[in-house]
Design an enzyme around this catalytic site. Structure first.
Site, short mmCIF file in Angstrom:
data_model
loop_
_atom_site.label_atom_id
_atom_site.label_comp_id
_atom_site.label_asym_id
_atom_site.label_seq_id
_atom_site.Cartn_x
_atom_site.Cartn_y
_atom_site.Cartn_z
N HIS A 52 0.98 -1.38 -0.40
CA HIS A 52 -0.23 -0.66 -0.10
C HIS A 52 0.82 1.00 0.19
CE1 HIS A 52 -3.96 2.60 1.45
NE2 HIS A 52 -3.53 2.65 1.15
N HIS A 54 1.93 4.55 -2.26
CA HIS A 54 1.65 5.41 -3.14
C HIS A 54 2.95 6.58 -2.78
CE1 HIS A 54 -3.15 5.90 -1.86
NE2 HIS A 54 -2.58 5.74 -0.77
N ASN A 56 3.16 9.50 -4.74
CA ASN A 56 3.20 10.79 -4.61
C ASN A 56 3.34 11.02 -2.38
OD1 ASN A 56 3.86 13.11 -5.73
ND2 ASN A 56 2.68 11.60 -6.94
N HIS A 104 1.86 17.47 -5.06
CA HIS A 104 1.51 18.03 -6.38
C HIS A 104 2.09 18.92 -7.08
CE1 HIS A 104 -1.84 14.67 -5.40
NE2 HIS A 104 -0.43 13.98 -6.33
N THR A 137 -1.46 8.63 -9.54
CA THR A 137 -2.78 8.95 -9.86
C THR A 137 -2.07 9.54 -11.01
OG1 THR A 137 -3.61 9.42 -7.93
CG2 THR A 137 -4.23 10.58 -9.94
N GLY A 227 -7.68 9.25 -2.68
CA GLY A 227 -8.20 10.26 -2.54
C GLY A 227 -8.50 10.94 -0.62
N HIS A 254 -9.97 2.19 -0.97
CA HIS A 254 -9.79 2.64 0.26
C HIS A 254 -11.32 2.39 0.36
CE1 HIS A 254 -5.39 3.76 -1.18
NE2 HIS A 254 -5.66 4.95 -0.20
N GLU A 257 -12.54 4.92 6.02
CA GLU A 257 -11.59 5.25 5.52
C GLU A 257 -11.88 6.75 7.15
OE1 GLU A 257 -7.00 7.17 4.02
OE2 GLU A 257 -8.41 7.32 2.92
C1 LIG Z 1 -4.07 8.98 4.05
N1 LIG Z 1 -4.64 8.23 3.65
C2 LIG Z 1 -4.54 8.21 2.56
N2 LIG Z 1 -5.97 8.02 1.81
C3 LIG Z 1 -6.63 8.34 0.78
N3 LIG Z 1 -5.56 8.86 -0.81
C4 LIG Z 1 -5.03 8.49 -0.41
C5 LIG Z 1 -4.41 8.75 1.21
N4 LIG Z 1 -2.38 8.73 0.97
C6 LIG Z 1 -2.55 9.25 -0.13
N5 LIG Z 1 -3.40 8.72 -1.25
C7 LIG Z 1 -3.47 9.08 -2.00
O1 LIG Z 1 -2.69 9.06 -3.03
C8 LIG Z 1 -2.17 10.65 -3.66
C9 LIG Z 1 -0.32 10.98 -3.76
O2 LIG Z 1 0.15 9.89 -4.31
P1 LIG Z 1 -0.20 9.44 -6.21
O3 LIG Z 1 -0.08 11.11 -6.09
O4 LIG Z 1 -1.00 8.93 -6.68
O5 LIG Z 1 0.85 9.77 -6.62
C10 LIG Z 1 -3.14 11.28 -2.55
O6 LIG Z 1 -3.18 13.07 -3.74
C11 LIG Z 1 -4.18 10.74 -2.55
O7 LIG Z 1 -5.34 11.09 -4.32
#
Ligand SMILES: CNc1ncnc2c1ncn2[C@@H]1O[C@H](COP(=O)(O)O)[C@@H](O)[C@H]1O
Length: 324
Positions: A52, A54, A56, A104, A137, A227, A254, A257
Site C-alpha cells: 500500500h 502511494h 507521491n 503535487h 494517480t 483520494g 480505499h 477510511e
Molecule cells: C492517508 N490515506 C490516504 N487515503 C486516501 N488516498 C490517499 C491516502 N494517501 C495517499 N492517497 C492518495 O495518493 C495520492 C498521492 O499519491 P499519487 O499522487 O497518486 O502518487 C494522494 O493525492 C491521494 O489521492
C-alpha cells in the site's frame, strides 16, 4: 492500567502513520519512542512486502525540500511556509490531503516523476522491502506537456533508472509461474497500479482504467481508488471499476477510511481484490469483510500495518527459503 501501543494506535486512527517513530515526538507514540527505536534494526533487517504505497505519498522529505527551494527562488511559493508543512510530524487526515496537493505542485514534470519513482523504490529496497505494490494517480499537466500516459511513462522510466538494486517488474513472470517469488539477491519486485482520485469525474476515471488496460504490457497490474475519503461518491467511479473488472484488471479500494456505512457496504458488495484502511467499519460490515475473501491492508492504524508487514515479511522469507 498503562495504555498499550495498540490502544494508542486505535486512538490515532485519524492520523497518518509515520514510518520513523522518532519523528512522532509530540504524538501519541512519543512514550514508546525508546521501545520502538530499539526494534528498528531488527525490523529493517526483515524481508518485507509493501502492499500500500502511494508514489507521491512516499517522496523523500529531502527531495521535497529541494524542489520547494527551487520554486521558492522563482518566487512561486513561500518557502518557509511550505517547509513547515513538509516537516510537520503528525498530521490529521485533512492535513494529509493538503500536503498531497502541495506535493503535487512540486512534482510536476516528467523528470521529477522519474526521479521520485527511482528514489522511492531505492528507499523501500534499502529497508529490505522485497515486494512493492506502488500506486499513483496519472496526472495531466499541459504546462509541462504532460498527459496521463506520459506521466505513467515517466514512472516506468523511474523503474528503469533504479541503481541500487535490480528491479523485477515483468508481469509475464507472474502469469507464467503463478506467484513467483524467486529473486536474485539485492533485488525488489515492483508492481504498478494506477489510481483513480476521488475528485475525478466518471470520464476521467474511465480514462485511467483504459490507460491501465493499454499499459498492462508495460507492467501495470491493477486499479486503485483513493483520494480524500470525504470527497466523491461511489456511483461516480462504478462505471470505470466495472470496466476494469470486465477486462480482468484487479481492483483495490480505499474503504472505510472515515465513517460512511452505505459506501462501505457498496464497496464490500463489489468484492474488490483488496481493500485498504478499513478503520471505520461498523460491526455488520466487519462481519461481512471477515466472511468475504477480501484481504485488507490496514494503514491508518500505523501499528497494524507495521505488524502486518513484519508477519508477511516472515512468511515471504520462509517461502523463499523453501523454494531453494
Ligand atoms: C492517508 N490515506 C490516504 N487515503 C486516501 N488516498 C490517499 C491516502 N494517501 C495517499 N492517497 C492518495 O495518493 C495520492 C498521492 O499519491 P499519487 O499522487 O497518486 O502518487 C494522494 O493525492 C491521494 O489521492
Amino acid at each position: 492500567m498503562p495504555q498499550t501501543m495498540a490502544a494508542v494506535a486505535g486512538e490515532a486512527s485519524e492520523r497518518l502513520h509515520v514510518d520513523d517513530f522518532a519523528a512522532a515526538t509530540g504524538s501519541p507514540f512519543a512514550p514508546f519512542e525508546d521501545e520502538v527505536r530499539s526494534w528498528l534494526p531488527w525490523c529493517r533487517s526483515l524481508p518485507k512486502i509493501e502492499l500500500h504505497a502511494h508514489l507521491n505519498g512516499s517522496v523523500r522529505s529531502s527531495t521535497l525540500l529541494e524542489l520547494a527551494i527551487r520554486l521558492g527562488e522563482k518566487g512561486l511559493i513561500n518557502f518557509p511556509e511550505v517547509e513547515a508543512i513538509i516537516l510537520k510530524g503528525d498530521r490529521s487526515l485533512a492535513e494529509c490531503f493538503k500536503l498531497f496537493d502541495l506535493i503535487h505542485l512540486l512534482t510536476t514534470d516528467h523528470n521529477i516523476i522519474t526521479r521520485i519513482t527511482k528514489e522511492v523504490i531505492e528507499d523501500f529496497a534499502s529497508e529490505n522491502v522485497i515486494y512493492l505494490e506502488l500506486r499513483t494517480t496519472p496526472k495531466l499537466n499541459p504546462l509541462a506537456g504532460m498527459t496521463k500516459r506520459s506521466y505513467v511513462e515517466a514512472v516506468l522510466a523511474g523503474l528503469k533508472a533504479v541503481e541500487t538494486v535490480e528491479v523485477i517488474s515483468n508481469t509475464s513472470e507472474i502469469q507464467q509461474n503463478g506467484l513467483v517469488m524467486t529473486r536474485p539477491k539485492e533485488s525488489i519486485h515492483v508492481r504498478l497500479l494506477l489510481s483513480i482520485d476521488r475528485r475525478e469525474s466518471t470520464e476521467a476515471a474511465m480514462e485511467t482504467v483504459q490507460l491501465a488496460l493499454d499499459m498492462q504490457k508495460f507492467g501495470i497490474v491493477g486499479i486503485d481508488l483513493s483520494g480524500n475519503p470525504r470527497v466523491g461518491e461511489w456511483k461516480t467511479f462504478m462505471p470505470a471499476l466495472k470496466l476494469a473488472r470486465e477486462q480482468g484488471l484487479p481492483i483495490t479500494l480505499h474503504c472505510g477510511e472515515v465513517p460512511n456505512t452505505s459506501e462501505v457496504q457498496n464497496m464490500l458488495a463489489f468484492q474488490p481484490e483488496r481493500i485498504g484502511h478499513a478503520c471505520c467499519l461498523e460491526e455488520p460490515e466487519w462481519a461481512a469483510l471477515l466472511q468475504s475473501s477480501i484481504p485488507s491492508v490496514y494503514t491508518n492504524q500505523g501499528i497494524l500495518q507495521f505488524y502486518a508487514r513484519m508477519i508477511l515479511g516472515y512468511l515471504q522469507l520462509i517461502y523463499l527459503e523453501n523454494m531453494h
